[in-house]
Motif scaffolding. Structure first.
Motif, PDB file in Angstrom:
ATOM      1  N   LEU A   1       0.568  -1.327   0.104  1.00 58.41           N
ATOM      2  CA  LEU A   1       0.025  -0.043   0.076  1.00 58.41           C
ATOM      3  C   LEU A   1       0.858   1.239   0.084  1.00 58.41           C
ATOM      4  N   SER A   2       1.968   1.307   0.724  1.00 56.14           N
ATOM      5  CA  SER A   2       2.804   2.632   0.798  1.00 56.14           C
ATOM      6  C   SER A   2       3.599   2.526  -0.453  1.00 56.14           C
ATOM      7  N   GLY A   3       3.675   1.540  -1.236  1.00 56.75           N
ATOM      8  CA  GLY A   3       4.524   1.368  -2.422  1.00 56.75           C
ATOM      9  C   GLY A   3       3.516   2.014  -3.485  1.00 56.75           C
ATOM     10  N   LEU A   4       2.155   1.712  -3.487  1.00 59.14           N
ATOM     11  CA  LEU A   4       1.246   2.397  -4.361  1.00 59.14           C
ATOM     12  C   LEU A   4       1.174   3.902  -4.050  1.00 59.14           C
ATOM     13  N   THR A   5       1.238   3.967  -3.009  1.00 57.12           N
ATOM     14  CA  THR A   5       0.874   5.637  -2.585  1.00 57.12           C
ATOM     15  C   THR A   5       2.124   6.231  -3.189  1.00 57.12           C
ATOM     16  N   ALA A   6       3.328   5.876  -3.036  1.00 57.55           N
ATOM     17  CA  ALA A   6       4.696   6.678  -3.421  1.00 57.55           C
ATOM     18  C   ALA A   6       4.645   6.490  -4.987  1.00 57.55           C
ATOM     19  N   SER A   7       4.131   5.561  -5.668  1.00 58.98           N
ATOM     20  CA  SER A   7       4.428   5.321  -6.988  1.00 58.98           C
ATOM     21  C   SER A   7       3.048   6.401  -7.521  1.00 58.98           C
ATOM     22  N   GLY A   8       2.139   6.554  -6.865  1.00 56.15           N
ATOM     23  CA  GLY A   8       1.199   7.646  -7.502  1.00 56.15           C
ATOM     24  C   GLY A   8       1.652   8.745  -7.339  1.00 56.15           C
ATOM     25  N   LYS A   9       2.289   9.326  -6.090  1.00 53.76           N
ATOM     26  CA  LYS A   9       2.898  10.319  -5.857  1.00 53.76           C
ATOM     27  C   LYS A   9       4.057  10.938  -7.009  1.00 53.76           C
ATOM     28  N   ALA A  10       4.826   9.799  -7.079  1.00 55.72           N
ATOM     29  CA  ALA A  10       6.034   9.975  -8.025  1.00 55.72           C
ATOM     30  C   ALA A  10       5.454  10.288  -9.557  1.00 55.72           C
ATOM     31  N   ALA A  11       4.339   9.431  -9.939  1.00 53.88           N
ATOM     32  CA  ALA A  11       3.735   9.865 -11.199  1.00 53.88           C
ATOM     33  C   ALA A  11       3.490  11.359 -11.367  1.00 53.88           C
TER      34      ALA A  11
END
Length: 486
Positions: A11-21
């Motif tokens: 879940l934290s990885g999804l959040t970070a990936s979304g913010k990175a995008a």
């Protein structure tokens, strides 16, 4: 690793990936936006008990403050050099090149040629008239050059007024942006866009004045000139200047005829040696008005004085007495050595000779103060005038060295001096421009690289897919465990 831990990681990885995008898309969208600083996502490991994964620390603006500071100083140097070069280029256009049609040297040579032609046939009215016409053309050239120099001073004065108004506006904008940045930080907002805008405003300011930026609390900055003047520290300074409608050669700042510069109502020096705002476009405009133009006028006046003194000697024209005005006058009267400033603009052909003023051209042959025509075949006075132009003498004034010069070589020295100053200004401008280009390129290296951002986007997509796959797998595991429990 427990299922809970794995789910937390994903879940934290999804959040970070979304913010990175989001950060990458913002970089790509603003790749051509002036003043935009590339953003990078700051991440760190997260491990609090059962919760683990990646933590988003925030978004950072990628700015090399030292490169920005150096580039701003280079921008100020370039603005200064460009204005000085423009001044000397226009001054050279006023005077013309040696031998160029209409140049001062061309007019002097044409006048001397007219005297030689008249001396060969002193009885010819047409030749005497032609010599008088060449004298008028030469005088007009002196006047036009003097007027052109004052026009350059007038333009510099107008530029100063416009730049002072612009600097005050920009300082007010920086003060406002400081307050908005602090407010955003106090409320937990993202001030990145405000920081971009503030950098853009300070960049614009740096072309007028060399600036040093100093950080203050809560994201604010203070601005100081490299000469030590406080431009903004909490509150923006206010620069003051009064435009002058008409500028004449005798008008100077020291004499109280022209406006100087004030900072918060306090007068500051504007000279090139020790002015606290020296070095940028604003300082260059003051130098043009108060130093370069005055020096150019002084040199031109020295040439005009040399011309007058050569022809007012009784040894050249026996009809003249000591103190009488010669062939060339100071506005119609004898030249007064204590009133040399602006002489080139007042230079005039003696009315006794000028047909346009009711004069008679035969006085070129017989003497300025001759009561009546003399021997029409006597060209001695005309030959005296030719000889005195070739007489080597030390100029009474001006910075032409201590050597003896003819009128022609003196005019040549005047023109070559302007050309030399223009070449020096050109070299300084080329160096300043090259330095600015180099530092601008260094700053752009920290800017948005669309290829690199697209590569990041691919990696983000892979990370997002992997974390989504992990969550899907965990969901399947949980569903399996629930079915087994049933």
């Amino acid at each position: 690793m427990s299922i809970t831990g794995a789910l937390s990681n994903a879940l934290s990885g999804l959040t970070a990936s979304g913010k990175a995008a989001q950060v990458v898309s913002s970089n790509l969208a603003n790749a051509m936006t002036e003043g935009f600083a590339r953003r990078e996502l700051s991440l760190s490991a997260q491990n609090f008990g059962a919760a683990s994964g990646v933590r988003v620390n925030g978004v950072m603006r990628v700015v090399d403050e030292q490169v920005v500071a150096d580039r701003r100083l280079a921008d100020a140097d370039s603005g200064h050099a460009e204005r000085v070069l423009d001044f000397y280029t226009r001054l050279e256009e006023l005077t013309g090149l040696p031998g160029e049609d209409g140049s001062l040297s061309d007019r002097v040579a044409a006048f001397q040629s007219g005297l030689i032609t008249a001396a060969s046939r002193p009885d010819s009215h047409d030749r005497l008239r032609a010599a008088a016409d060449r004298a008028v053309e030469m005088v007009n050239t002196f006047q036009q050059m003097s007027a052109g120099i004052q026009d350059l001073r007038q333009q510099a004065d107008r530029d100063i007024g416009a730049m002072v108004d612009r600097v005050n506006t920009l300082l007010g904008q920086v003060q406002d942006l400081n307050q908005r940045v602090t407010g955003a930080l106090n409320t937990g907002g993202d001030p990145a866009a405000l920081l971009d805008e503030r950098q853009k405003v300070i960049d614009a300011l740096s072309s007028f004045i060399p600036i040093r930026q100093v950080p203050r609390d809560r994201g604010a900055v203070a601005l100081f000139s490299t000469g030590g003047s406080i431009l903004l520290d909490g509150t923006a300074a206010t620069l003051g200047f009064q435009r002058t409608n008409v500028i004449e050669p005798h008008m100077t700042v020291g004499g109280g005829h022209l406006s100087g510069l004030t900072v918060n109502g306090v007068p500051v020096r504007t000279d090139s040696d020790s002015g606290p705002l020296r070095g940028g476009a604003l300082a260059a405009a003051f130098e043009i008005r108060d130093e370069h133009s005055i020096a150019a006028q002084s040199q031109l006046d020295a040439v005009a004085r040399d011309l007058i003194e050569r022809f007012q000697s009784p040894s050249v024209d026996p009809s003249l007495g000591i103190g009488d005005a010669g062939l060339f006058t100071d506005g119609g009267v004898a030249f007064d050595p204590v009133n040399e400033t602006g002489l080139a603009g007042r230079l005039a052909l003696n009315a006794a000779v000028d047909p346009a003023a009711g004069g008679e051209v035969w006085r070129l042959r017989d003497g300025i103060l001759a009561a009546s025509p003399g021997d029409s075949g006597n060209g001695a006075l005309l030959q005296n005038m030719v000889n005195v132009m070739d007489l080597r003498r030390v100029p009474t004034s001006g910075d032409y060295g201590g050597g003896n010069q003819t009128l022609g070589t003196l005019v040549g020295s005047h023109l070559s001096g302007i050309g030399s100053s223009r070449l020096t200004a050109e070299r300084e401008q080329s160096f300043a421009a090259a330095r600015l280009d180099s530092l601008t390129a260094m700053q752009l290296e920290d800017g948005v690289d669309s290829d690199e951002e697209m590569q990041k986007l691919l990696l983000i997509e892979q990370a997002y897919s992997a974390n989504a796959k992990m969550i899907q797998t965990i969901d399947e595991m949980i569903q399996t465990l629930l079915r087994l429990g049933a």
